[in-house]
Design a protein around this motif. Structure first.
Motif, mmCIF file in Angstrom:
data_model
loop_
_atom_site.group_PDB
_atom_site.id
_atom_site.type_symbol
_atom_site.label_atom_id
_atom_site.label_comp_id
_atom_site.label_asym_id
_atom_site.label_seq_id
_atom_site.Cartn_x
_atom_site.Cartn_y
_atom_site.Cartn_z
ATOM 1 N N LEU A 39 68.004 49.109 -2.965
ATOM 2 C CA LEU A 39 68.120 50.094 -1.888
ATOM 3 C C LEU A 39 68.890 51.330 -2.379
ATOM 4 O O LEU A 39 69.791 51.214 -3.220
ATOM 5 C CB LEU A 39 68.824 49.476 -0.686
ATOM 6 C CG LEU A 39 68.086 48.346 0.039
ATOM 7 C CD1 LEU A 39 68.960 47.762 1.140
ATOM 8 C CD2 LEU A 39 66.765 48.834 0.616
ATOM 9 N N PRO A 40 68.566 52.499 -1.840
ATOM 10 C CA PRO A 40 69.266 53.721 -2.249
ATOM 11 C C PRO A 40 70.775 53.627 -1.995
ATOM 12 O O PRO A 40 71.211 53.162 -0.929
ATOM 13 C CB PRO A 40 68.627 54.798 -1.366
ATOM 14 C CG PRO A 40 67.299 54.243 -0.991
ATOM 15 C CD PRO A 40 67.484 52.761 -0.877
ATOM 16 N N GLY A 41 71.559 54.034 -2.971
ATOM 17 C CA GLY A 41 73.008 54.058 -2.813
ATOM 18 C C GLY A 41 73.700 52.750 -3.084
ATOM 19 O O GLY A 41 74.929 52.674 -3.035
ATOM 20 N N VAL A 42 72.933 51.678 -3.384
ATOM 21 C CA VAL A 42 73.543 50.371 -3.651
ATOM 22 C C VAL A 42 73.796 50.241 -5.146
ATOM 23 O O VAL A 42 72.870 50.300 -5.960
ATOM 24 C CB VAL A 42 72.640 49.223 -3.153
ATOM 25 C CG1 VAL A 42 73.241 47.869 -3.558
ATOM 26 C CG2 VAL A 42 72.468 49.300 -1.640
ATOM 27 N N SER A 43 75.048 50.066 -5.510
ATOM 28 C CA SER A 43 75.406 49.920 -6.917
ATOM 29 C C SER A 43 75.656 48.468 -7.315
ATOM 30 O O SER A 43 75.583 48.123 -8.493
ATOM 31 C CB SER A 43 76.670 50.735 -7.223
ATOM 32 O OG SER A 43 77.759 50.304 -6.403
ATOM 33 N N ALA A 44 75.964 47.608 -6.337
ATOM 34 C CA ALA A 44 76.230 46.193 -6.633
ATOM 35 C C ALA A 44 75.991 45.367 -5.384
ATOM 36 O O ALA A 44 76.081 45.865 -4.256
ATOM 37 C CB ALA A 44 77.665 46.002 -7.130
ATOM 38 N N VAL A 45 75.662 44.089 -5.601
ATOM 39 C CA VAL A 45 75.451 43.157 -4.493
ATOM 40 C C VAL A 45 76.300 41.923 -4.741
ATOM 41 O O VAL A 45 76.226 41.303 -5.809
ATOM 42 C CB VAL A 45 73.968 42.744 -4.359
ATOM 43 C CG1 VAL A 45 73.796 41.783 -3.193
ATOM 44 C CG2 VAL A 45 73.075 43.963 -4.193
ATOM 45 N N GLU A 46 77.112 41.570 -3.770
ATOM 46 C CA GLU A 46 77.927 40.349 -3.843
ATOM 47 C C GLU A 46 77.401 39.364 -2.815
ATOM 48 O O GLU A 46 77.373 39.656 -1.617
ATOM 49 C CB GLU A 46 79.395 40.660 -3.561
ATOM 50 C CG GLU A 46 80.283 39.418 -3.626
ATOM 51 C CD GLU A 46 81.727 39.700 -3.234
ATOM 52 O OE1 GLU A 46 82.518 38.729 -3.166
ATOM 53 O OE2 GLU A 46 82.056 40.880 -2.973
ATOM 54 N N VAL A 47 76.964 38.199 -3.289
ATOM 55 C CA VAL A 47 76.456 37.157 -2.397
ATOM 56 C C VAL A 47 77.511 36.064 -2.297
ATOM 57 O O VAL A 47 77.894 35.454 -3.303
ATOM 58 C CB VAL A 47 75.131 36.571 -2.921
ATOM 59 C CG1 VAL A 47 74.626 35.491 -1.970
ATOM 60 C CG2 VAL A 47 74.087 37.673 -3.074
ATOM 61 N N ARG A 48 77.992 35.843 -1.070
ATOM 62 C CA ARG A 48 78.996 34.793 -0.834
ATOM 63 C C ARG A 48 78.306 33.634 -0.126
ATOM 64 O O ARG A 48 77.736 33.804 0.960
ATOM 65 C CB ARG A 48 80.154 35.347 -0.004
ATOM 66 C CG ARG A 48 80.852 36.516 -0.696
ATOM 67 C CD ARG A 48 82.108 36.950 0.016
ATOM 68 N NE ARG A 48 81.915 37.353 1.408
ATOM 69 C CZ ARG A 48 82.756 38.112 2.103
ATOM 70 N NH1 ARG A 48 83.878 38.537 1.526
ATOM 71 N NH2 ARG A 48 82.507 38.440 3.351
ATOM 72 N N LEU A 49 78.364 32.467 -0.746
ATOM 73 C CA LEU A 49 77.660 31.300 -0.224
ATOM 74 C C LEU A 49 78.590 30.412 0.592
ATOM 75 O O LEU A 49 79.702 30.084 0.161
ATOM 76 C CB LEU A 49 77.055 30.480 -1.369
ATOM 77 C CG LEU A 49 76.038 31.206 -2.256
ATOM 78 C CD1 LEU A 49 75.572 30.288 -3.383
ATOM 79 C CD2 LEU A 49 74.845 31.677 -1.431
ATOM 80 N N GLY A 50 78.115 30.042 1.763
ATOM 81 C CA GLY A 50 78.813 29.079 2.614
ATOM 82 C C GLY A 50 77.844 27.973 2.999
ATOM 83 O O GLY A 50 76.725 27.889 2.477
ATOM 84 N N VAL A 51 78.247 27.130 3.923
ATOM 85 C CA VAL A 51 77.420 26.005 4.349
ATOM 86 C C VAL A 51 77.362 25.990 5.871
ATOM 87 O O VAL A 51 78.372 26.228 6.547
ATOM 88 C CB VAL A 51 77.985 24.660 3.831
ATOM 89 C CG1 VAL A 51 77.107 23.498 4.273
ATOM 90 C CG2 VAL A 51 78.109 24.681 2.316
ATOM 91 N N MET A 52 76.187 25.679 6.409
ATOM 92 C CA MET A 52 76.022 25.605 7.859
ATOM 93 C C MET A 52 76.888 24.497 8.445
ATOM 94 O O MET A 52 77.102 23.445 7.824
ATOM 95 C CB MET A 52 74.555 25.322 8.212
ATOM 96 C CG MET A 52 73.613 26.474 7.989
ATOM 97 S SD MET A 52 71.926 26.044 8.541
ATOM 98 C CE MET A 52 71.102 27.610 8.296
#
Length: 377
Positions: free
Chosen positions: A72-85
């Motif tokens: 996406l425009p303007g996105v330099s990094a993506v942090e994915v935080r995983l949890g559990v339902m």
């Protein structure tokens, strides 16, 4: 967390909507797996809730989210935080997938089910029944159909290796999510045992295992379900007829007279169980030599003869759906877990298997016996 324009957040949500859960085959946004998003100084943070702790496909989900949002425009990094339902969230997910009350029973027997069910049978082992099953399934999936396989050959299971599946099914409480390979959902008893241990079960255990595969495994809405049956007319063949009365038989044979004679018994059992025989597939029909000549290692005409005898026995036309030649590439595809129809092969065997799959796929999901909820006003 820094607030951004609604447009930016909507773009992030839209991108996440393209991420498909690899087991449930639905967008993660629809499954309630996205717990929150944030966008701060070019960094997008996405909180993802996995169905269970230690989900075997957590890495796949992480990579897919990063790929979807990172562009996406303007996105330099993506942090994915995983949890559990939580249990409550899992219960809502199960209700969404299986309906209110987490209904019991076999969904393919519901009055509204339009899934066409093919039980692939043979009279004896060694005729290539499992290889035919996986190639038909993969070919149909490549045509855009939603396809599943139940490896019902409990003693001689081979579908996982033929499909290149090493992943174990995921359990969400009592619901089992089948692994997916080449867009085909697969379940097999081989996914529940260690190594190459034999399965030594008698009739009631076999029936219960098949019943659990059909009732507890969440396949979702399928266009076609294949069952790879063990050879012969034993317990599993009878259980399939009892548990899935709408299933249709596909009988696989070689051209050899002895094989066709035995396969006839596997087909005529349908007269006792009330099933329909949809057709005959002749496998290993010939071997093409380097000079272009055909060597008929197992004779000729067994498939056509079997189709004719089954037509007489059943009282309706049982067609010969196709004749598949014997090819080294077909065997190699099974050994490597890459069915020949999954690649770009244009060999005679690949073409014939695709043609058979196409003919079966063109048969529409029947509406004849479906009661539509329409009332006059």
């Amino acid at each position: 967390m820094t607030e951004t324009s609604a447009t930016t957040l909507e773009e992030i949500d839209a991108a996440l909507g393209t991420v498909i859960d690899p087991e449930l085959r639905k967008p993660i946004t629809e499954l309630g797996m996205v717990a929150g998003t944030a966008f701060d100084d070019g960094v997008v943070t996405v909180d993802i809730l996995l169905t269970i702790a230690g989900c075997p496909l957590r890495g796949t989900i992480t990579r897919d989210v990063e790929a979807a949002v990172g562009g996406l425009p303007g996105v330099s990094a993506v942090e994915v935080r995983l949890g559990v339902m939580t249990q409550e969230q899992r219960d809502r997910l199960k209700e969404q997938l299986k309906g209110p009350g987490d209904r019991l029973g076999i969904p393919f027997n519901d009055p509204g089910s339009l899934t066409r069910i093919y039980a692939v049978a043979s009279g004896k082992g060694g005729v290539g029944k499992s290889s035919v099953t996986v190639n038909l399934a993969v070919a149909m999936a490549a045509q855009g159909l939603r396809v599943g396989i139940v490896d019902a050959d409990v003693y001689g299971f081979s579908v996982p290796s033929l499909m290149g599946i090493t992943q174990a099914p995921t359990r969400v409480d009592e619901m089992i999510l089948p692994p997916v390979a080449m867009d085909v959902k697969v379940i097999s008893i081989g996914m529940f045992i260690t190594g190459n241990q034999p399965v030594a079960w008698r009739g009631p255990m076999l029936h219960r295992a098949l019943e659990q595969f059909l009732g507890d495994v969440h396949f979702g809405d399928l266009d076609v379900l294949f069952l790879d049956l063990p050879p012969g007319t034993g317990d599993i063949a009878i259980s399939v007829a009892q548990l899935l009365p709408s299933s249709e038989l596909l009988v696989v044979t070689t051209p050899q007279t002895a094989a066709a004679d035995v396969a006839e018994r596997a087909g005529t059992i349908a007269a006792q169980t009330g099933q329909k025989v949809s057709g005959v597939i002749e496998n290993m029909s010939w071997l093409e030599l380097p000079g272009g000549e055909r060597m008929e290692l197992f004779g000729r005409g067994g498939g056509a003869a079997l189709a004719g005898r089954l037509t007489d026995a059943m009282g309706y036309t049982v067609p010969l759906l196709g004749s598949v030649p014997l090819e080294v590439a077909l065997r190699e595809g099974g050994d490597s877990g890459q069915p020949i129809v999954a690649g770009a092969s244009d060999s005679a065997a690949a073409r014939e298997l695709r043609d058979i799959a196409g003919a079966l796929a063109r048969r529409p999901r029947g509406l004849g016996d479906l009661r539509l909820k329409v009332t006059p006003t």
